[in-house]
Design a protein around this motif. Structure first.
Motif, PDB file in Angstrom:
ATOM      1  N   GLN A  22       7.652   8.652  15.287  1.00 58.25           N
ATOM      2  CA  GLN A  22       7.890  10.075  14.963  1.00 58.25           C
ATOM      3  C   GLN A  22       7.784  10.291  13.454  1.00 58.25           C
ATOM      4  O   GLN A  22       7.176  11.264  12.996  1.00 58.25           O
ATOM      5  N   ASP A  23       8.379   9.367  12.685  1.00 59.79           N
ATOM      6  CA  ASP A  23       8.295   9.498  11.216  1.00 59.79           C
ATOM      7  C   ASP A  23       6.836   9.435  10.770  1.00 59.79           C
ATOM      8  O   ASP A  23       6.409  10.176   9.881  1.00 59.79           O
ATOM      9  N   LEU A  24       6.076   8.537  11.406  1.00 59.67           N
ATOM     10  CA  LEU A  24       4.663   8.397  11.015  1.00 59.67           C
ATOM     11  C   LEU A  24       3.864   9.638  11.417  1.00 59.67           C
ATOM     12  O   LEU A  24       2.966  10.067  10.689  1.00 59.67           O
ATOM     13  N   LEU A  25       4.203  10.221  12.568  1.00 58.86           N
ATOM     14  CA  LEU A  25       3.495  11.437  12.985  1.00 58.86           C
ATOM     15  C   LEU A  25       3.774  12.585  12.002  1.00 58.86           C
ATOM     16  O   LEU A  25       2.853  13.333  11.643  1.00 58.86           O
ATOM     17  N   ILE A  26       5.006  12.694  11.544  1.00 61.20           N
ATOM     18  CA  ILE A  26       5.316  13.732  10.542  1.00 61.20           C
ATOM     19  C   ILE A  26       4.491  13.458   9.272  1.00 61.20           C
ATOM     20  O   ILE A  26       3.890  14.377   8.693  1.00 61.20           O
ATOM     21  N   HIS A  27       4.428  12.190   8.871  1.00 62.28           N
ATOM     22  CA  HIS A  27       3.667  11.800   7.668  1.00 62.28           C
ATOM     23  C   HIS A  27       2.181  12.158   7.844  1.00 62.28           C
ATOM     24  O   HIS A  27       1.563  12.776   6.970  1.00 62.28           O
ATOM     25  N   THR A  52      -4.807  12.576  -3.266  1.00 65.62           N
ATOM     26  CA  THR A  52      -4.670  11.116  -3.336  1.00 65.62           C
ATOM     27  C   THR A  52      -3.304  10.619  -2.868  1.00 65.62           C
ATOM     28  O   THR A  52      -3.061   9.420  -2.818  1.00 65.62           O
ATOM     29  N   VAL A  53      -2.396  11.559  -2.514  1.00 60.46           N
ATOM     30  CA  VAL A  53      -1.065  11.103  -2.058  1.00 60.46           C
ATOM     31  C   VAL A  53      -1.214  10.328  -0.742  1.00 60.46           C
ATOM     32  O   VAL A  53      -2.164  10.566   0.019  1.00 60.46           O
ATOM     33  N   PRO A  54      -0.270   9.408  -0.464  1.00 63.32           N
ATOM     34  CA  PRO A  54      -0.413   8.561   0.738  1.00 63.32           C
ATOM     35  C   PRO A  54      -0.638   9.335   2.042  1.00 63.32           C
ATOM     36  O   PRO A  54      -1.450   8.917   2.872  1.00 63.32           O
ATOM     37  N   ALA A  55       0.043  10.468   2.213  1.00 61.48           N
ATOM     38  CA  ALA A  55      -0.116  11.208   3.475  1.00 61.48           C
ATOM     39  C   ALA A  55      -1.552  11.676   3.679  1.00 61.48           C
ATOM     40  O   ALA A  55      -2.008  11.820   4.816  1.00 61.48           O
ATOM     41  N   ALA A  56      -2.265  11.874   2.563  1.00 66.91           N
ATOM     42  CA  ALA A  56      -3.633  12.396   2.662  1.00 66.91           C
ATOM     43  C   ALA A  56      -4.670  11.298   2.823  1.00 66.91           C
ATOM     44  O   ALA A  56      -5.821  11.575   3.172  1.00 66.91           O
ATOM     45  N   THR A  57      -4.281  10.066   2.566  1.00 67.75           N
ATOM     46  CA  THR A  57      -5.276   8.979   2.579  1.00 67.75           C
ATOM     47  C   THR A  57      -4.972   7.932   3.641  1.00 67.75           C
ATOM     48  O   THR A  57      -5.765   7.022   3.859  1.00 67.75           O
ATOM     49  N   PHE A  58      -3.841   8.063   4.295  1.00 67.39           N
ATOM     50  CA  PHE A  58      -3.385   6.991   5.188  1.00 67.39           C
ATOM     51  C   PHE A  58      -4.350   6.778   6.369  1.00 67.39           C
ATOM     52  O   PHE A  58      -4.854   7.699   6.976  1.00 67.39           O
ATOM     53  N   THR A  59      -4.612   5.496   6.635  1.00 73.81           N
ATOM     54  CA  THR A  59      -5.458   5.125   7.778  1.00 73.81           C
ATOM     55  C   THR A  59      -4.556   4.517   8.852  1.00 73.81           C
ATOM     56  O   THR A  59      -3.819   3.568   8.571  1.00 73.81           O
ATOM     57  N   PRO A  60      -4.564   5.064  10.051  1.00 72.84           N
ATOM     58  CA  PRO A  60      -3.665   4.519  11.077  1.00 72.84           C
ATOM     59  C   PRO A  60      -4.026   3.088  11.465  1.00 72.84           C
ATOM     60  O   PRO A  60      -5.212   2.754  11.561  1.00 72.84           O
ATOM     61  N   ALA A  61      -2.995   2.276  11.679  1.00 72.55           N
ATOM     62  CA  ALA A  61      -3.215   0.905  12.145  1.00 72.55           C
ATOM     63  C   ALA A  61      -3.867   0.956  13.526  1.00 72.55           C
ATOM     64  O   ALA A  61      -3.754   1.963  14.246  1.00 72.55           O
ATOM     65  N   ALA A  62      -4.510  -0.141  13.893  1.00 70.73           N
ATOM     66  CA  ALA A  62      -5.287  -0.149  15.132  1.00 70.73           C
ATOM     67  C   ALA A  62      -4.413  -0.267  16.375  1.00 70.73           C
ATOM     68  O   ALA A  62      -4.828   0.105  17.472  1.00 70.73           O
ATOM     69  N   ALA A  71       7.660   2.492   6.831  1.00 68.05           N
ATOM     70  CA  ALA A  71       7.460   2.644   5.384  1.00 68.05           C
ATOM     71  C   ALA A  71       7.465   4.108   4.935  1.00 68.05           C
ATOM     72  O   ALA A  71       7.490   4.378   3.735  1.00 68.05           O
ATOM     73  N   VAL A  72       7.415   5.049   5.871  1.00 65.09           N
ATOM     74  CA  VAL A  72       7.377   6.446   5.443  1.00 65.09           C
ATOM     75  C   VAL A  72       8.690   7.141   5.796  1.00 65.09           C
ATOM     76  O   VAL A  72       9.168   7.051   6.910  1.00 65.09           O
ATOM     77  N   THR A  73       9.271   7.760   4.848  1.00 62.24           N
ATOM     78  CA  THR A  73      10.526   8.465   5.080  1.00 62.24           C
ATOM     79  C   THR A  73      10.755   9.469   3.962  1.00 62.24           C
ATOM     80  O   THR A  73      10.312   9.274   2.834  1.00 62.24           O
ATOM     81  N   LEU A  74      11.460  10.528   4.290  1.00 63.92           N
ATOM     82  CA  LEU A  74      11.823  11.518   3.266  1.00 63.92           C
ATOM     83  C   LEU A  74      12.929  10.984   2.380  1.00 63.92           C
ATOM     84  O   LEU A  74      13.259  11.585   1.375  1.00 63.92           O
ATOM     85  N   ASP A  75      13.498   9.869   2.795  1.00 58.73           N
ATOM     86  CA  ASP A  75      14.690   9.408   2.109  1.00 58.73           C
ATOM     87  C   ASP A  75      14.400   8.671   0.810  1.00 58.73           C
ATOM     88  O   ASP A  75      15.268   8.042   0.232  1.00 58.73           O
ATOM     89  N   THR A  76      13.144   8.766   0.352  1.00 52.24           N
ATOM     90  CA  THR A  76      12.825   8.219  -0.969  1.00 52.24           C
ATOM     91  C   THR A  76      13.348   9.164  -2.057  1.00 52.24           C
ATOM     92  O   THR A  76      13.454   8.779  -3.206  1.00 52.24           O
ATOM     93  N   GLU A  77      13.661  10.400  -1.655  1.00 50.53           N
ATOM     94  CA  GLU A  77      14.203  11.365  -2.629  1.00 50.53           C
ATOM     95  C   GLU A  77      15.595  10.887  -3.048  1.00 50.53           C
ATOM     96  O   GLU A  77      16.490  10.782  -2.214  1.00 50.53           O
ATOM     97  N   GLU A  78      15.748  10.597  -4.356  1.00 50.58           N
ATOM     98  CA  GLU A  78      17.008   9.991  -4.804  1.00 50.58           C
ATOM     99  C   GLU A  78      18.150  10.993  -4.925  1.00 50.58           C
ATOM    100  O   GLU A  78      19.296  10.672  -4.638  1.00 50.58           O
TER     101      GLU A  78
END
Ligand code: FSO
Ligand code: SF4
Length: 534
Positions: free
Chosen positions: A31-36, A103-113, A124-131
């Motif tokens: 779900q987190d990856l789908l939001i990303h 160039t941000v990760p959400a715009a360039t990410f390639t899904p794993a196979a 690795a993707v979460t909104l919780d990087t906001e300090e």
């Protein structure tokens, strides 16, 4: 995993190993990856829109992707895998159309196979990087509000109603929360804008439902059963129910509603079917017992689904709902559920269990506005309470039952959403022919309740906050979050919220809400009634 988007969250803080709702770590990561992935798509949809290019099908996908991550909608990992890949495919299409490049990760990410790779990417993707905790809180409120908004926009679109301004906000807000240069005030504005846009989405949904199925009319709904084969329809989707009624006509099957489908009995174009009979059971959190005992097939049209392992072969999902191993009726052909219902026992005899009234949506209530206004002026009606929102499993939710039981006899209770099942069968009588308990509809009908309040304020030539009206709201999932944001956008003050305040609201953000809107937690029924009525 880290999820705190609903009221049920573990220990009132966050689900970190397994969701209380039944969501496992794998699904949470997906779900987190789908939001990303959808954020990447939104970046390019937003860029394309700025060049005058819009794509309604892509916007629909965006809504569906976000809605699928709402609490109790989809628990099937494969469906998330498909959507993640689709989001990236659409992202590349919108990239080409927009001519933009991010160039941000959400715009360039390639899904794993494979699934395992995608789950790793999700971790690795979460909104919780906001300090900054307060900024993170506001980003969470925006994201959870967006989930509710996406749900309403999707419901409206199913009924042929859409407005690109809603999609534009979704694209913009999904990408704004990726930024790390925002000030508190900018995020507060983004949060309130979510409420404003949601009012439009709910207006569209109201137009879709009433345009297609007519304005609800007061209707008595039996709580008993008819002897014979049976299908139970749960969730919120009126269009699915209409299709089920069409496809079951003449087949000797009686159709019942469960949970939030109860108000469907008031719509002329649904109630016209003779085999659409009554309501079975109560709110979503009681479904494991109620579905297990139902002697026919069960169809979930939207949230809230719970672990159905005790009745896997008699439950069916459609739309965005999913559970691994449950038959999904993706093409709206309900024959598998119909055949299952015909093969099951059905009810062995008629049972009479009284009835409840539904159908007091805006058209019906405002149709007797003169009577209501006169009763207020004569002091026959002292106060209105809107006791609405979600139900849930917490024992503290007894507050809502007690509150309604203790509302004085010269007051009216308006209700909507599944929280009503705490008191929906109470016989509260009437005031001069106006029922004291008025069921406005589903949580999806909040627009109707807002219109009633606005019309009454107009009639009394005052603001909604000056009406003898108090809002006693219960929340569980993210549609309730966005409805709350809509009420705040409208400047509604003194809302009492329970059963607990959201874990994702920090004390500083709560202070902003208290200072501007005087929002407050529920206390006890006696104390709150005394504070309101004096
Ligand atoms: Fe209830 Fe569930 Fe309607 Fe929610 S069934 S809790 S706000 O999803 O949607 O009210
Ligand atoms: Fe926990 Fe609610 Fe998230 Fe489910 S949706 S994992 S119960 S916070």
């Amino acid at each position: 995993m880290f999820c705190q988007q609903c009221e049920q969250t573990a220990k009132g803080t966050a689900c970190t190993t397994m969701g209380v709702c039944g969501k496992n770590e794998e699904v949470a990561d997906l779900q987190d990856l789908l939001i990303h992935a959808t954020q990447g798509l939104c970046l390019y949809s937003d860029a394309a829109r700025k060049k005058g290019i819009t794509d309604s099908a892509t916007s629909l996908f965006t809504c569906e992707a976000i809605f699928s991550t709402l609490t109790n909608v989809n628990f099937d990992p494969q469906r998330f895998v498909n959507m993640i890949n689709k989001a990236v495919e659409l992202r590349e299409e919108m990239k080409a159309k927009s001519g933009a490049s991010f160039t941000v990760p959400a715009a360039t990410f390639t899904p794993a196979a494979d699934l395992a790779g995608l789950v790793e990417q999700g971790k690795a993707v979460t909104l919780d990087t906001e300090e900054d905790k307060d900024l993170r809180s506001l980003k969470h409120i925006t994201l959870f509000g967006l989930k509710g908004l996406a749900a309403y926009a999707d419901h409206a679109r199913i009924l042929g109603q859409e407005d690109d301004s809603v999609y534009a906000y979704i694209d913009e807000a999904m990408t704004t929360i990726l930024r790390d240069d925002l000030e508190l005030n900018e995020l507060v504005a983004l949060v309130l804008k979510c409420g404003e846009v949601n009012l439009r989405a709910m207006e569209l949904l109201d137009a879709g439902n009433t345009g297609k199925f007519g304005h609800p009319v007061p209707t008595a709904v039996p709580l008993g059963a008819k002897k014979g084969k049976a299908i139970l329809v749960s969730g919120h989707d009126l269009q699915d129910l209409a299709l089920i009624l069409e496809q079951t006509e003449g087949k000797g099957i009686t159709v019942y509603t469960h949970g939030e489908m109860l108000p469907c009995h008031g719509y002329p174009e649904l109630k016209k079917y003779d085999h659409f009979y009554g309501h079975y059971g109560t709110a979503w959190q009681n479904q494991k017992k109620e579905f297990a005992e139902f002697p026919g097939a069960v169809i979930m049209t939207t949230n809230c689904i719970q672990d159905p392992k005790a009745y896997m072969d008699s439950i069916f999902t459609c739309g965005l709902v999913g559970w691994p191993g449950v038959t999904h009726l993706g093409d709206k052909d309900f024959s598998p559920a119909i055949n299952k219902a015909l093969a099951m026992d059905g009810f062995s005899e008629d049972s009479d269990k009284d009835s409840v009234m539904v159908g007091f949506a805006r058209n019906a209530v405002l149709g007797v506005a003169d009577k209501i206004i006169e009763a207020v002026k004569n002091k026959d009606i002292r106060h209105f309470f809107l006791v609405g929102g979600c139900d849930g499993a917490k024992p503290g939710r007894n507050y809502y039952t007690e509150f309604v039981e203790k509302v004085p006899e010269d007051c009216i209770v308006l209700t909507l959403a599944c929280g009503k099942f705490r008191f929906f069968d109470k016989k509260l009588g009437d005031i001069g022919g106006i029922p004291r308990l008025l069921d406005v509809g589903q949580c999806n009908d909040s627009y109707s309740a807002i219109q009633i309040a606005v019309a009454l304020a107009g009639a009394f030539e005052c603001g909604v906050n000056d009406l003898p009206l108090s809002m006693i709201i219960s929340w569980y999932e993210q549609k309730a979050v966005v409805i709350l944001l809509t009420l705040l956008h409208l400047g509604i003050k003194d809302i009492r919220l329970g059963p607990t305040l959201p874990a994702f609201i920090t004390p500083n953000v709560l202070n902003v809400l208290v200072e501007n809107f005087n929002i407050m937690p529920i206390t006890t029924a006696d104390e709150d009634l005394k504070a309101i009525l004096g």
